[in-house]
Enzyme design. Structure first.
Site, mmCIF file in Angstrom:
data_model
loop_
_atom_site.group_PDB
_atom_site.id
_atom_site.type_symbol
_atom_site.label_atom_id
_atom_site.label_comp_id
_atom_site.label_asym_id
_atom_site.label_seq_id
_atom_site.Cartn_x
_atom_site.Cartn_y
_atom_site.Cartn_z
ATOM 1 N N GLU A 60 17.245 48.170 50.435
ATOM 2 C CA GLU A 60 16.114 47.426 50.994
ATOM 3 C C GLU A 60 15.962 47.650 52.489
ATOM 4 O O GLU A 60 14.858 47.842 53.000
ATOM 5 C CB GLU A 60 16.254 45.927 50.714
ATOM 6 C CG GLU A 60 15.876 45.498 49.305
ATOM 7 C CD GLU A 60 16.970 45.711 48.282
ATOM 8 O OE1 GLU A 60 18.079 46.147 48.679
ATOM 9 O OE2 GLU A 60 16.739 45.457 47.082
ATOM 10 N N HIS A 129 18.537 34.042 43.185
ATOM 11 C CA HIS A 129 17.348 34.763 42.711
ATOM 12 C C HIS A 129 16.127 33.860 42.551
ATOM 13 O O HIS A 129 15.167 34.243 41.899
ATOM 14 C CB HIS A 129 17.638 35.425 41.352
ATOM 15 C CG HIS A 129 18.387 36.713 41.443
ATOM 16 N ND1 HIS A 129 19.567 36.840 42.123
ATOM 17 C CD2 HIS A 129 18.125 37.947 40.934
ATOM 18 C CE1 HIS A 129 20.001 38.093 42.011
ATOM 19 N NE2 HIS A 129 19.147 38.773 41.303
HETATM 20 C C1 LIG Z 1 19.709 43.621 46.858
HETATM 21 C C2 LIG Z 1 19.156 43.719 45.484
HETATM 22 N N1 LIG Z 1 18.146 44.567 45.246
HETATM 23 C C3 LIG Z 1 17.632 44.696 44.016
HETATM 24 C C4 LIG Z 1 18.133 43.966 42.986
HETATM 25 C C5 LIG Z 1 17.555 44.101 41.584
HETATM 26 N N2 LIG Z 1 18.481 44.851 40.733
HETATM 27 C C6 LIG Z 1 19.336 44.195 39.936
HETATM 28 S S1 LIG Z 1 20.306 45.233 39.117
HETATM 29 C C7 LIG Z 1 19.603 46.578 39.793
HETATM 30 C C8 LIG Z 1 20.075 47.944 39.407
HETATM 31 C C9 LIG Z 1 21.509 48.141 39.684
HETATM 32 O O1 LIG Z 1 21.945 49.358 39.191
HETATM 33 P P1 LIG Z 1 23.476 49.739 39.163
HETATM 34 O O2 LIG Z 1 24.099 49.474 40.477
HETATM 35 O O3 LIG Z 1 23.566 51.133 38.675
HETATM 36 O O4 LIG Z 1 24.134 48.737 38.136
HETATM 37 P P2 LIG Z 1 23.857 48.586 36.567
HETATM 38 O O5 LIG Z 1 22.821 47.531 36.423
HETATM 39 O O6 LIG Z 1 23.441 49.902 36.035
HETATM 40 O O7 LIG Z 1 25.137 48.121 35.993
HETATM 41 C C10 LIG Z 1 18.592 46.205 40.659
HETATM 42 C C11 LIG Z 1 17.745 47.145 41.424
HETATM 43 C C12 LIG Z 1 19.170 43.064 43.267
HETATM 44 N N3 LIG Z 1 19.684 42.275 42.316
HETATM 45 N N4 LIG Z 1 19.676 42.968 44.514
#
Ligand SMILES: Cc1ncc(C[n+]2csc(CCOP(=O)(O)OP(=O)(O)O)c2C)c(N)n1
Ligand SMILES: [Mg+2]
Lengths: 338, 411
Positions: A60, A129
């Site tokens: 972000e 959230h």
């Molecule tokens: C700071 C922030 N930005 C965006 C999100 C929304 N978000 C939640 S999970 C996710 C993807 C995460 O991907 P990864 O790190 O590969 O973990 P996975 O869900 O695949 O286990 C996003 C963008 C968030 N929770 N926090």
């Protein structure tokens, strides 16, 4: 004029602006292939390609800052931050940079960008959230903060925000995306910094923005039917600049006000409005100005607790009734007529 | 497949190498890009090509028929099956609106979860993210309490306050699932600082997704940990997707374990569909951290379904989805147990039945547990009572109505 959802109005306006101006581009997490967490940008990647619909890493601070930099060179980025909670990671770039660059360099550089982001609780997303922290941005000179509550305003304010030469935080709301309303076909942008009286009335003024402006309209309709009340509703639409004149004019007419907000009470947006009323319409007030806001706790996940913590229609109706009782009390004992 | 020849980078003296793929994996994961273990061990002062930096795969992975390994594999299978059935039930409860909010599942990641958790001591600490039910269970938390948390009930691990994304249990040293991407990284680093400060011998394990390596906190945390020699293992659970964004689309260095070299931190990549390989690699990483050398472990795994329960994952091709089925770690391990004569179909079915029974019991327990009382809404804002804390429900006035000045009724 056509009827559409808030989501559709946002989508169509973004698309129209992309077609109108090559300098407008979208940037954010999961807006392309995934089509946006809340599907505002559905189909956009296919139509405009990766250059103008830019999926970013989860970064972000990095991509919001990059948008600010691109805006300094005259592009018009529209950033999507998945929810306002995640904007906290970009707070430094927004507050210390986007909002400062024009002033700090003596007006030599502009930051014509939009940051779109939804707020809203009530979906059991838990403490981190479900926050409504638009205040953090509305607090900062140099930022503009707009908060449409209807599909028509989603369009008009988006047109205005994209064409504006300053950074605009464009507050959306999870609970509004599926709401429907009439949207004019013409491309007239709203004037940022102007509130709207969305319903005229003489008994009491309800003031809200975003989801709470929607709730205010619903409550006004309901009480007109059930109690024959004539309620005036103000949709702030812009939190900074704040249209104090419209607020004062209304309270001078109705002599009482209830402020509706989805954020926390202490130091919240409503506190600024109440202070405005106290300053500009003190002698016209027949009852204390009341605020209906979220309980001041980290929002719990468990449904009954979450429901208790969030302002409901009943809470609003209760505050209106109590305010009108106080008005009656005062006018009967002081002889004032409203 | 990454290069099998060790390559060197003059600037940091980092050596890359791979060990042979285990036979089981070669057949079960033919289409996967991962090798059993690709390692980068930062040894700035050692000669660049030193062989010792490519450590041997532990005997267990190559000789799975020893009695110990058989027992280990059966135990892993039991745990993996429990997570599998638990997650399926969680998804069902979600569609029945018994669970709310966001619900992210460990389906496809069972081998990674179980291998990692088994390598930790009870005294070690775990920080994880929102995709955490399996970790909580594997860490030894009663599935009843995990399910009760999903249901938002008082008997949940976080008393119904956290939900799916935010589980915490101090007795099992699960120091939280965190919903803000990367939020747990600085915290885990700080917990390691506290251990180091008190000269303890515990280790902190901090898991994250592949997408999370792109948040600023990743860089800041790894740098601090390496600089201060903190006892922490950062684990990347690489399921190759953020939400819908692939690793290649999000990371300029898609071999994520290599990022450790920027901090002269040791690192390794391991096949996350093989619980024994994960267990062994986690053991090495934890040993390193316990010796004051933080470690970055990348575990290559799969996400069998959407990002969360509500995501239909339409962005994945049919071919990819078919591949996922083929690589399913629970099925793969079942096949291996049979092929190696460790368990027969009947024994497998029995394990499945037991897991299913535990999960059914957990759902019953959760459904029977009460919701928290509304009167407790203000109990967790501050750790100790404080004067003037706002304990108002929405719409409650700041001040009770009073008679107008001069018109008070005398008592
Ligand atoms: C700071 C922030 N930005 C965006 C999100 C929304 N978000 C939640 S999970 C996710 C993807 C995460 O991907 P990864 O790190 O590969 O973990 P996975 O869900 O695949 O286990 C996003 C963008 C968030 N929770 N926090
Ligand atoms: Mg991932």
């Amino acid at each position: 004029m056509s009827i559409m959802t808030y989501r559709q109005a946002l989508h169509d306006t973004l698309r129209a602006e992309m077609l109108r101006d090559d300098d407008v581009f979208l940037i954010g997490e999961e807006i392309g292939v995934f089509e946006g967490s809340y599907k505002i940008t559905a189909g956009m990647l296919e139509e405009f390609g990766e250059k103008r619909v830019r999926d970013t890493p989860i970064a972000e601070e990095g991509f919001t800052g990059a948008a600010i930099g691109a805006a300094m060179l005259g592009l018009r980025p529209v950033v999507e931050i998945m929810t306002i909670n995640f904007s906290l990671l970009a707070l430094d770039q927004i507050v210390n940079h986007a909002a400062k660059i024009y002033g700090m360099f003596g007006g030599q550089a502009r930051v014509p960008m939009v940051i779109r982001t939804p707020g809203g609780g009530g979906q059991q997303l838990g403490a981190t959230h479900s926050q409504n922290i638009e205040l953090y941005y509305a607090f900062v000179p140099g930022m503009k903060v707009v908060a449409p509550s209807t599909p028509a305003d989603a369009k008009a304010l988006m047109l205005a925000a994209i064409r504006d030469d300053d950074p605009v935080l464009f507050l959306e709301n999870l609970a509004l995306y599926n709401t429907k309303g009439e949207v004019p076909d013409d491309d007239t942008p709203a004037v940022i910094g102007k509130a709207a009286v969305t319903r005229e009335g003489s008994d009491i003024t309800l003031i809200g923005y975003s989801r709470m402006a929607y709730v205010a309209s619903k409550v006004a309709e309901q009480l007109a039917e059930s109690d024959g009340l004539d309620i005036e509703v103000i949709d702030l639409r812009s939190l900074r600049p704040l249209d104090r004149e419209t607020i004062i004019a209304s309270v001078k007419k109705t002599h009482s006000a209830v402020i509706l907000e989805d954020d926390w009470l202490t130091y919240g947006i409503g506190a600024e409005i109440a202070a405005t009323i106290s300053d500009g319409a003190f002698d016209y007030l027949d009852a204390p100005v009341r605020r209906v806001a979220m309980a001041e706790v980290p929002l719990p996940y468990s449904k009954p607790l979450e429901t208790a913590a969030l302002p409901s229609t009943d809470d609003v109706i209760g505050a209106i009734r109590q305010t009108l009782e106080a008005v009656g009390h005062r006018t009967s004992t002081t002889g004032r007529k409203s | 497949m990454a290069s099998r020849t060790p390559t060197t980078r003059a600037t940091t003296g980092v050596t890359t190498g791979t060990t042979p793929t285990s036979p089981q994996k070669a057949q079960s994961t033919a289409k996967r890009k991962t090798t059993a273990a690709q390692k980068v061990t930062a040894t700035p002062k050692a000669p660049a090509k030193e062989k010792a930096t490519v450590r041997k795969t532990p005997a267990g992975a190559r000789n799975p028929k020893s009695a110990d390994d058989s027992a280990q594999l059966i135990d892993f299978y039991r745990q993996m099956m429990l997570i599998r059935r638990f997650e399926e039930r969680a998804a069902r409860a979600y569609t029945q609106a018994l669970v709310g909010g966001y619900c992210h599942l460990n389906l496809g990641e069972e081998a990674a979860v179980v291998g990692l958790m088994s390598a930790m001591r009870p005294s070690d600490y775990l920080f994880t993210n929102y995709r955490e039910h399996g970790y909580a269970i594997s860490r030894g938390i009663d599935p009843n309490r995990v399910m009760a948390e999903l249901y938002g009930r008082i008997d949940g691990v976080s008393k119904g306050w956290g939900g799916s994304m935010h589980m915490f249990d101090i007795t099992q040293r699960l120091l939280g699932g965190y919903g803000i991407v990367g939020g747990q990284l600085p915290l885990a680093t700080g917990a390691a600082l506290a251990i180091d400060y008190r000269e303890g011998d515990e280790v902190v394990l901090c898991t994250m997704g592949d997408g999370t390596t792109n948040i600023g906190a990743f860089h800041e945390s790894l740098n601090i940990a390496a600089l201060w020699n903190l006892p922490v293992v950062y684990v990347i659970i690489n399921n190759r997707l953020g939400m819908g964004t692939t690793v290649e689309k999000a990371s300029a260095e898609p071999e994520l374990y290599k990022r450790a070299s920027a901090y002269r931190m040791a690192s390794e990549r391991v096949d996350g569909l093989d619980p024994l390989a994960v267990y062994a690699a986690a053991g090495r990483a934890i040993d390193s951290a316990r010796g004051g050398k933080p470690f970055l472990l990348e575990v290559m795994t799969e996400r069998l379904r959407g990002h969360s329960v509500v995501d239909p994952a339409t962005y994945r091709s049919a071919e990819e989805v078919a591949d996922l089925k083929e690589n399913d770690p629970v099925h793969t391990l079942a096949a291996r147990l049979v092929a190696e004569g460790i368990l027969n179909d009947e024994a497998l079915a029995k394990i499945d039945e037991e897991a299913t029974a535990l999960v059914v019991a957990a759902a019953d327990f959760a459904a029977a547990s009460p919701f928290p009382e509304i009167s407790t809404l203000f109990d967790y804002t501050y750790a100790t009572p404080v004067p003037n804390d706002s304990r108002r429900l929405p719409g409650e006035p700041l001040f009770a109505p009073e008679p107008l000045p001069g018109q008070e009724v005398s008592a």
